[in-house]
Design an enzyme around this catalytic site. Structure first.
Site, PDB file in Angstrom:
ATOM      1  N   ASN A 196       0.927  -1.165  -0.039  1.00  0.00           N
ATOM      2  CA  ASN A 196      -0.051  -0.026  -0.061  1.00  0.00           C
ATOM      3  C   ASN A 196       0.737   1.205   0.140  1.00  0.00           C
ATOM      4  OD1 ASN A 196      -1.920   2.031   0.274  1.00  0.00           O
ATOM      5  ND2 ASN A 196      -2.479   1.617   2.444  1.00  0.00           N
ATOM      6  N   LYS A 224       0.306   4.386  -0.345  1.00  0.00           N
ATOM      7  CA  LYS A 224      -0.440   5.350   0.083  1.00  0.00           C
ATOM      8  C   LYS A 224      -0.171   6.578  -0.823  1.00  0.00           C
ATOM      9  CE  LYS A 224      -0.336   3.280   4.761  1.00  0.00           C
ATOM     10  NZ  LYS A 224      -0.055   3.697   6.179  1.00  0.00           N
ATOM     11  N   HIS A 268      -9.649   1.551   4.940  1.00  0.00           N
ATOM     12  CA  HIS A 268      -8.233   1.632   5.633  1.00  0.00           C
ATOM     13  C   HIS A 268      -8.380   2.706   6.432  1.00  0.00           C
ATOM     14  CE1 HIS A 268      -4.110   2.843   6.582  1.00  0.00           C
ATOM     15  NE2 HIS A 268      -3.645   1.526   5.877  1.00  0.00           N
ATOM     16  N   GLU A 320      -6.940   5.249   7.703  1.00  0.00           N
ATOM     17  CA  GLU A 320      -6.253   6.564   7.303  1.00  0.00           C
ATOM     18  C   GLU A 320      -7.866   7.047   6.588  1.00  0.00           C
ATOM     19  OE1 GLU A 320      -2.867   5.591   5.419  1.00  0.00           O
ATOM     20  OE2 GLU A 320      -1.862   5.265   7.131  1.00  0.00           O
ATOM     21  N   GLU A 365      -5.349  -4.568  10.609  1.00  0.00           N
ATOM     22  CA  GLU A 365      -4.415  -3.627  10.736  1.00  0.00           C
ATOM     23  C   GLU A 365      -4.701  -2.879  11.896  1.00  0.00           C
ATOM     24  OE1 GLU A 365      -2.445  -2.489   6.746  1.00  0.00           O
ATOM     25  OE2 GLU A 365      -3.990  -1.121   7.209  1.00  0.00           O
ATOM     26  N   GLY A 413       2.353   2.663  10.625  1.00  0.00           N
ATOM     27  CA  GLY A 413       3.287   3.788  10.632  1.00  0.00           C
ATOM     28  C   GLY A 413       4.022   4.331  12.108  1.00  0.00           C
ATOM     29  N   SER A 416       3.355  -1.700  10.611  1.00  0.00           N
ATOM     30  CA  SER A 416       4.832  -1.592  10.643  1.00  0.00           C
ATOM     31  C   SER A 416       5.589  -3.177  10.250  1.00  0.00           C
ATOM     32  CB  SER A 416       5.064  -1.255  12.212  1.00  0.00           C
ATOM     33  OG  SER A 416       4.751   0.109  12.449  1.00  0.00           O
TER      34      SER A 416
HETATM   35  P1  13P Z   1       3.069   0.897   7.652  1.00  0.00           P
HETATM   36  O1  13P Z   1       3.565  -0.598   7.237  1.00  0.00           O
HETATM   37  O2  13P Z   1       3.844   1.898   6.902  1.00  0.00           O
HETATM   38  O3  13P Z   1       2.779   0.707   9.151  1.00  0.00           O
HETATM   39  O4  13P Z   1       1.625   0.913   7.028  1.00  0.00           O
HETATM   40  C1  13P Z   1       0.767  -0.216   7.265  1.00  0.00           C
HETATM   41  C2  13P Z   1      -0.599   0.152   6.475  1.00  0.00           C
HETATM   42  O5  13P Z   1      -1.263   1.089   6.634  1.00  0.00           O
HETATM   43  C3  13P Z   1      -0.972  -0.761   5.127  1.00  0.00           C
HETATM   44  O6  13P Z   1      -2.146  -0.648   4.592  1.00  0.00           O
END
Ligand code: 13P
Length: 252
Positions: free
Chosen positions: A9, A11, A95, A97, A167, A173, A213
């Site tokens: 992903n 982003k 997601h 976010e 997640e 993150g 992470s």
């Molecule tokens: P990170 O791997 O940067 O923590 O992000 C995870 C994520 O949100 C995947 O969708």
């Protein structure tokens, strides 16, 4: 046997040129890998070039969001029809976010899941608890509610096709991944709920990914867990080397 999926992903990262460069370097490294699915979920602006470059490769293309109508006056939105047209097989939905910054609710996610399936896209549906919810021992309640509401009105046939990503919000993150045991505990709970909703045959087939992470150093142990069928990788998927190591983590 469930076929694992390792999905990137990206982003809101990578221009078209950066996308090109990544794929040019990445594809030859993974060209012999067929025992797992590899998916790149790139920004909308990179979908076209990625689609052209991934054609006839073993790497699939995904988007990170979409709207729940197939067309219409919805300025700024992208429809499932458009994603299909450009060559996507997957779409990440719900997601955390998007839930946090764009106020997506379970009922919006549910509409998106149903319409994605209608157009033959495989939704990767994200669920997970916040740190506060975990500390208040609400993890299982949150997972159950998100699962039931995001997947309402889904047939068993469709329930088998979708992919769930566990997640935990506190792991995204932050550099603080869930331990393999925490991932397994949450994911076996999700599979149990799936069995209650759709029967044990479907529950045994559905793929449940872990995300949060993931790094080359921590993923092997997470992948070894019984109910972990792959990963959804953020930051560590932006570099060819680290994503390649994650894709191949249990092959060494
Ligand atoms: P990170 O791997 O940067 O923590 O992000 C995870 C994520 O949100 C995947 O969708």
């Amino acid at each position: 046997m469930r076929r694992p999926i390792i999905a990137a992903n990206w982003k809101m990262y990578k221009t078209i040129d950066e996308t090109k460069q990544f794929i040019q370097n990445f594809l030859p490294k993974v060209s012999n890998i067929y025992d797992r699915e590899i998916v790149l979920c790139v920004p909308f602006t990179s979908l076209y070039i990625a689609s052209e470059m991934l054609k006839s490769s073993n790497v699939k293309l995904g988007a990170q969001n979409m709207y729940f109508e197939d067309k219409g006056a919805f300025t700024g939105e992208i429809s499932p029809l458009m994603l299909k047209d450009i060559g996507c097989s997957y779409v990440i939905l719900g997601h955390s976010e998007r839930r946090k910054y764009f106020y997506e609710t379970d009922s919006i996610v549910n509409k998106k899941v149903l319409v994605a399936l209608k157009y033959g896209l495989t939704p990767i549906v994200c669920i997970g608890e916040t740190l506060e919810e975990r500390e208040q021992n609400k993890t299982f309640n949150v997972l159950e509610t998100q699962l039931k509401m995001s997947l309402s009105n889904l047939s068993s046939l469709d329930a088998e096709k979708i992919v769930i990503a566990y997640e935990p919000v506190w792991a995204i993150g932050t550099g603080k991944n869930a331990t393999p045991q925490q991932a397994q505990e949450a994911q076996s709970f999700i599979r149990e709920k799936y069995a209650e909703l759709y029967g044990s045959v479907v529950a045994e087939k559905v793929r449940i990914l872990y995300g949060g992470s993931i790094k080359p150093e921590n993923f092997k142990q997470i992948m070894e867990q019984k109910d972990v069928d792959g990963g959804l990788v953020g930051g560590a998927s932006l570099e060819v080397e680290s994503f390649y190591k994650i894709v191949t983590c249990d092959k060494k």
